[in-house]
Motif scaffolding. Sequence first.
Motif, short mmCIF file in Angstrom:
data_model
loop_
_atom_site.label_atom_id
_atom_site.label_comp_id
_atom_site.label_asym_id
_atom_site.label_seq_id
_atom_site.Cartn_x
_atom_site.Cartn_y
_atom_site.Cartn_z
N GLN A 85 44.15 30.50 28.72
CA GLN A 85 44.23 29.74 29.88
C GLN A 85 43.07 29.47 30.48
OE1 GLN A 85 43.71 32.05 33.06
NE2 GLN A 85 43.93 30.23 34.40
N LEU A 86 42.04 30.42 30.56
CA LEU A 86 40.74 29.82 31.45
C LEU A 86 40.29 28.72 30.77
CD1 LEU A 86 39.49 30.54 33.90
CD2 LEU A 86 38.17 32.14 32.76
N HIS B 83 41.65 35.62 40.70
CA HIS B 83 43.01 35.18 41.10
C HIS B 83 43.26 33.76 40.39
CE1 HIS B 83 41.65 32.32 44.14
NE2 HIS B 83 41.27 33.30 44.80
N ASN B 84 42.12 33.17 39.75
CA ASN B 84 42.40 31.81 38.76
C ASN B 84 42.58 32.20 37.63
OD1 ASN B 84 39.77 30.86 41.20
ND2 ASN B 84 41.85 30.17 41.29
N ILE B 85 42.31 33.45 37.26
CA ILE B 85 42.46 33.87 35.95
C ILE B 85 43.70 34.79 35.24
CG2 ILE B 85 41.13 35.34 34.07
CD1 ILE B 85 38.73 34.86 35.97
N ASP B 86 44.43 34.37 34.42
CA ASP B 86 45.43 35.15 33.71
C ASP B 86 45.27 35.54 32.49
OD1 ASP B 86 48.01 36.45 33.44
OD2 ASP B 86 49.33 34.49 33.79
N THR C 41 46.35 29.31 38.95
CA THR C 41 45.60 29.32 37.50
C THR C 41 45.62 27.77 36.67
OG1 THR C 41 47.60 30.06 36.58
CG2 THR C 41 46.01 31.79 37.24
N TYR D 8 35.41 29.85 40.29
CA TYR D 8 36.34 30.60 39.94
C TYR D 8 36.40 32.15 40.63
CZ TYR D 8 37.63 27.83 35.85
OH TYR D 8 37.80 26.74 35.09
N SER E 160 40.10 38.85 28.72
CA SER E 160 40.33 37.51 29.13
C SER E 160 40.23 36.34 28.05
CB SER E 160 39.31 36.85 30.11
OG SER E 160 39.39 37.87 31.32
#
Length: 534
Positions: free
Chosen positions: A62-63, A53-56, A31, A50, A366
């Motif tokens: 975060q993104l 799993h790259n996104i929290d 991330t 993306y 998100s």
Amino acid sequence: MALRDPRHSPVPAADPTRLVSSVIWPGFVGTTVPEWLDRALRNGLAGVVYFSHNIDPDVPGQLPALSAAIRAANPSAVVGVDEEGGNVTRLQAREGSAIPGAAVLGALDDVEVTAAAGRAIGRLCRDAGVNLAIAPVADVNTNPLNPVIGVRAFGSSTGLVSRHTAAAVAGIQQAGVGACAKHFPGHGDTVADSHLDVARVELTLAQMREHHLPPFQAAFDAGAAAVMGAHLIVPELGEAPATLNPRAGALLRDMGFGGLLVTDALDMAAVRATVGPGEGAVLALLAGADLLCVGNPLNAYTTGRDDEACFTEVFDAVYDAVASGRLPAAVLQAAAGRVAAFAQWSERAFAASQGSGDRASGTGPSGVGASGVGASGEAIDWVDVAARACRVDQGAGALALAGPDAVVTLVDARTGHNMAAGPTENFLATALLERHQVCVPDVDLLNAENLSFLVSAGASLGEAVLVLVDSLASPGQQATLAAVAAVAPQALCINAGLAPEAGTPTGTALTTIHCHGFSRVSAQAVVRLLNSRE
């Protein structure tokens, strides 16, 4: 807003390392930006794709921060994501998409609503720092046994798919994000999933031109910034998959498209299990591709190889092909030029969308906008849109749920998952839990006799029984439907897969709600529809 001629775009010429890097589009793990990726971006890497799993979603901002870090390393980075709405979402993967998918929109057949859905997708992407949405799906799903397209398509009619593809492209790009129509020259008449095998379209080129190419032409005419090629064989074009086939590349350019040609992921079996991702990258460039999508490093079939190794395999193969003269530098320069042209277009499109006052009016899980706004500025209730698109085939069961204190037995009869969508939560159970108690028996751990006992016990107490399916053509799912119908004829079937033509038997006597996909918004639509009949 048209793309500029790539011949007038600045591309790296002197440094072959930067030139090769400028056409590669990898995924990565984490991330935050790993060290190898930061180094590659500073050395001219085209950008990143993306995955979920790259996104929290638990970390606000975060993104966008990740996207900012990527652009700090390479201001011209192309940041892309599979964001179709409906079944296929990355930005809202955990909670499910809040935007209806293509089959819902096609069933409703209102191009203004589809354009609004495109704008909502565009806002999701823009607010995440993404400048290329790998959407819409322009495939005409003419084969009901298609294992990978299905409800991801607007429908099985060429005219319907064409007009909704154009509307979706326009909507996405109004938000300042590039649209990437997929999967050229058309993945709708296959019975194989190119994630798992080489897919074939057993049609003549004339048939492709009549039924499957028009939606792509509609996308191009609407100004689509990009198109994604498919790993499928059209026999009349030869036995190479379209992604690796110069004749398919020529067909695309002959249709007047001058924008960015992106490969489907090079880690999919149609390439990985035949020529391999490295050789596939070289062949794709020779076939006219511009941007090499490396794929998801956490796919099951890449186990044992890290994200940097996946990137390096493609980089080394392309570099060696240029060094040997097999891949002419002019071919690579042309591809890099179109990547650079897209990056320039993206900057202008983003600025134009900001200047137009096109702002997101809500946030999803998100932290990015998911609300819909119509052409005249009115808010759109996506749950209402999805509910209006539902079709009911009436059987013995009534369209209603018991009161909030009653238990709803939800039998999930689905088997496996679509490779493009990936595994998902049971969004229908989640939507039901907002007002009801829910029992979800583990079908895998129950034999037919035990399942029948459990369902009949609930039905005898007056509890509602729902059976969730996503393929009415699946023998296993039909068997579960039959087992439930035998003991609970008042049960309801919720079909999240393709709906048969109106009047065509569904294979079950149960009252069936066809909701045209499985996502958060479609699940909420089904529950709203049932609760409105109490």
